[in-house]
Design a protein around this motif. Sequence first.
Motif, short mmCIF file in Angstrom:
data_model
loop_
_atom_site.label_atom_id
_atom_site.label_comp_id
_atom_site.label_asym_id
_atom_site.label_seq_id
_atom_site.Cartn_x
_atom_site.Cartn_y
_atom_site.Cartn_z
N MET A 43 0.80 -1.18 0.00
CA MET A 43 0.00 0.00 0.00
C MET A 43 0.86 1.27 0.00
O MET A 43 0.53 2.22 -0.69
CB MET A 43 -0.91 -0.06 1.23
CG MET A 43 -1.78 1.11 1.40
SD MET A 43 -3.13 0.96 0.26
CE MET A 43 -4.19 2.13 0.84
N ILE A 44 1.90 1.25 0.76
CA ILE A 44 2.79 2.42 0.82
C ILE A 44 3.48 2.61 -0.53
O ILE A 44 3.63 3.75 -0.98
CB ILE A 44 3.83 2.24 1.96
CG1 ILE A 44 3.10 2.27 3.29
CG2 ILE A 44 4.87 3.32 1.91
CD1 ILE A 44 3.98 2.08 4.48
N GLN A 45 3.87 1.53 -1.17
CA GLN A 45 4.49 1.63 -2.49
C GLN A 45 3.51 2.22 -3.49
O GLN A 45 3.88 3.02 -4.34
CB GLN A 45 4.96 0.26 -2.97
CG GLN A 45 6.20 -0.21 -2.28
CD GLN A 45 6.63 -1.57 -2.82
OE1 GLN A 45 5.82 -2.32 -3.35
NE2 GLN A 45 7.90 -1.86 -2.66
N PHE A 46 2.26 1.83 -3.38
CA PHE A 46 1.24 2.37 -4.27
C PHE A 46 1.08 3.88 -4.06
O PHE A 46 1.00 4.65 -5.01
CB PHE A 46 -0.09 1.65 -4.04
CG PHE A 46 -1.21 2.20 -4.87
CD1 PHE A 46 -1.26 1.95 -6.24
CD2 PHE A 46 -2.20 2.99 -4.30
CE1 PHE A 46 -2.29 2.46 -7.00
CE2 PHE A 46 -3.22 3.50 -5.06
CZ PHE A 46 -3.28 3.25 -6.43
N VAL A 47 1.05 4.31 -2.81
CA VAL A 47 0.91 5.74 -2.50
C VAL A 47 2.14 6.50 -2.98
O VAL A 47 2.02 7.59 -3.56
CB VAL A 47 0.69 5.94 -0.98
CG1 VAL A 47 0.75 7.41 -0.60
CG2 VAL A 47 -0.62 5.34 -0.55
N ILE A 48 3.30 5.93 -2.78
CA ILE A 48 4.54 6.57 -3.23
C ILE A 48 4.55 6.68 -4.76
O ILE A 48 4.88 7.73 -5.31
CB ILE A 48 5.79 5.81 -2.71
CG1 ILE A 48 5.90 5.97 -1.20
CG2 ILE A 48 7.05 6.32 -3.40
CD1 ILE A 48 7.01 5.16 -0.56
N SER A 49 4.16 5.60 -5.45
CA SER A 49 4.14 5.65 -6.91
C SER A 49 3.08 6.63 -7.41
O SER A 49 3.27 7.32 -8.41
CB SER A 49 3.92 4.26 -7.50
OG SER A 49 2.67 3.76 -7.11
N MET A 50 1.95 6.72 -6.71
CA MET A 50 0.93 7.69 -7.08
C MET A 50 1.43 9.12 -6.86
O MET A 50 1.17 10.02 -7.67
CB MET A 50 -0.36 7.46 -6.27
CG MET A 50 -1.11 6.20 -6.66
SD MET A 50 -1.59 6.18 -8.38
CE MET A 50 -2.92 7.32 -8.36
#
Length: 101
Positions: free
Chosen positions: A1-8
């Motif tokens: 989830m954190i990777q998704f937020v960072i990529s977003m």
Amino acid sequence: MIQFVISMLIAWVALQPQKAFSQFSDSTIREIKNRRIELHECRQKQALYEQLAVNDENTIHRQDSTIQALIFANDELKIAKSTYQKLSAFSSVLLLLAIIL
């Protein structure tokens, strides 16, 4: 989830419109634009002057040809006049001799 937020977040930053930072001020940019406009106008005038120079050269060449033709015709008339004067003098002498004899 954190990777998704960072990529977003990275995608959002990458897709944000970037402001163009210029090393020139607005007045400098305006001056450059004005000078480019002046340069364009000068180039148009230069092209016009070059065309006028070609036209002048052609006109001068035609006038020179006309002058040369007139000089030649004038010389021919002078020769013809001289010949007619000599012929007239000779015929006058012959007439005078015919009257005397």
